[in-house]
Motif scaffolding. Structure first.
Motif, mmCIF file in Angstrom:
data_model
loop_
_atom_site.group_PDB
_atom_site.id
_atom_site.type_symbol
_atom_site.label_atom_id
_atom_site.label_comp_id
_atom_site.label_asym_id
_atom_site.label_seq_id
_atom_site.Cartn_x
_atom_site.Cartn_y
_atom_site.Cartn_z
ATOM 1 N N LYS A 99 0.566 -1.352 -0.122
ATOM 2 C CA LYS A 99 0.330 0.177 -0.318
ATOM 3 C C LYS A 99 0.919 1.288 0.044
ATOM 4 N N ASP A 132 -4.031 1.698 -7.798
ATOM 5 C CA ASP A 132 -3.833 2.912 -7.749
ATOM 6 C C ASP A 132 -3.963 3.052 -9.091
ATOM 7 N N SER A 133 -3.445 4.663 -9.144
ATOM 8 C CA SER A 133 -2.541 4.830 -10.665
ATOM 9 C C SER A 133 -1.145 4.721 -10.406
ATOM 10 N N GLN A 134 -0.524 4.901 -9.445
ATOM 11 C CA GLN A 134 0.639 4.283 -9.007
ATOM 12 C C GLN A 134 1.117 3.123 -8.297
ATOM 13 N N GLN A 136 -0.190 1.071 -6.440
ATOM 14 C CA GLN A 136 0.244 0.322 -4.740
ATOM 15 C C GLN A 136 -1.309 0.279 -4.864
ATOM 16 N N ILE A 138 -5.265 -1.335 -3.170
ATOM 17 C CA ILE A 138 -5.653 -0.380 -2.817
ATOM 18 C C ILE A 138 -6.391 -1.197 -1.921
ATOM 19 N N ASN A 166 -12.969 2.040 -7.561
ATOM 20 C CA ASN A 166 -11.711 4.126 -8.164
ATOM 21 C C ASN A 166 -10.881 3.023 -8.702
ATOM 22 N N ALA A 167 -10.242 1.682 -9.101
ATOM 23 C CA ALA A 167 -9.565 1.541 -9.380
ATOM 24 C C ALA A 167 -8.680 1.803 -10.554
ATOM 25 N N ALA A 168 -7.085 1.776 -10.989
ATOM 26 C CA ALA A 168 -6.959 2.417 -12.398
ATOM 27 C C ALA A 168 -6.565 1.461 -12.902
#
Length: 225
Positions: A99, A132-134, A136, A138, A166-168
């Motif tokens: 995370k 997420d967008s990095q 990492q 969620i 809202n996952a990338a």
């Protein structure tokens, strides 16, 4: 086998752990230190040895079901809960680095976390690492549970979960209860179906990891994505 009360104080599990460190304890001594106190005329060390004799190993003890576990003398529901809580604490602490950094910088941590989460399951379970967008973590979410051989997986449910979080990006995950992590043709087909569904909402499927008993297999590393 000697009971704790007959041992020199310095050689008793708790005292030994404090004096020499946890790595010096045997499996039975570690269990005894965790159990802490005896019950029904049996000391903690005797109960620990009984657990190891019944289930064969530390892993066997922690993965035992409630019915089998509580059949061991002195091991009631309260102690079963304690063992399960300790196992979950261990699993969650494995997730913490994921995370804080990209999962691609933590490949070994990802493998350790997934094995701790899934390798003990008697049925096939399918889940997703939502990123997420990095890249990492969620959260890790189990979406489907099946039989010892398969789990029915619906891409639309995966899409719904990705939107909710809202996952990338995501990594698909499932276990093989047989312990053999080799991907099947069905695994490859499913991966491609979900990738197609995710493309419609502009979300990347980065990998599909299969969890076996002793290792995890990456479809991306095998060129099967």
């Amino acid at each position: 086998m000697t009971t704790i009360s007959l041992r020199p104080v310095a050689d008793r599990p708790r005292e030994k752990l404090l004096r020499q460190g946890s790595v010096t304890l045997t499996d039975a001594e570690l269990l005894a230190a965790f159990i802490s106190s005896g019950q029904g005329g049996k000391c903690a060390y005797t109960m620990a040895c009984a657990l190891l004799q019944r289930f064969g190993s530390l892993r066997g003890v922690t993965e035992a079901g409630e019915t089998d576990f509580t059949q061991v003398a002195g091991m009631g529901a309260v102690r079963y809960v304690q063992f399960q809580a300790a196992r979950e604490i261990f699993r969650r602490q494995l997730a913490e680095p994921l995370k804080k950094d990209s999962v691609f910088h933590r490949a070994d941590d990802v493998t350790a976390y997934l094995r701790a989460s899934l390798r003990h399951c008697p049925q096939e379970r399918f889940g997703v690492l939502l990123l997420d967008s990095q890249h990492q973590l969620i959260e890790f979410k189990i979406l489907f549970t099946g039989t010892v051989n398969s789990a029915a997986v619906y891409p639309r449910e995966v899409v719904r979960e990705v939107i909710r979080a809202n996952a990338a990006a995501l990594i698909l995950v499932h276990n093989h209860p047989s312990g053999i992590a080799d991907p099947s043709d069905a695994d490859v087909t499913l991966t491609r179906e979900i990738r197609s569904a995710m493309a419609l909402i502009d979300v990347d499927v980065l990998d599909h990891i299969i969890v076996g008993d002793t290792l995890c297999v990456s479809l991306a590393q095998r060129g099967l994505m």
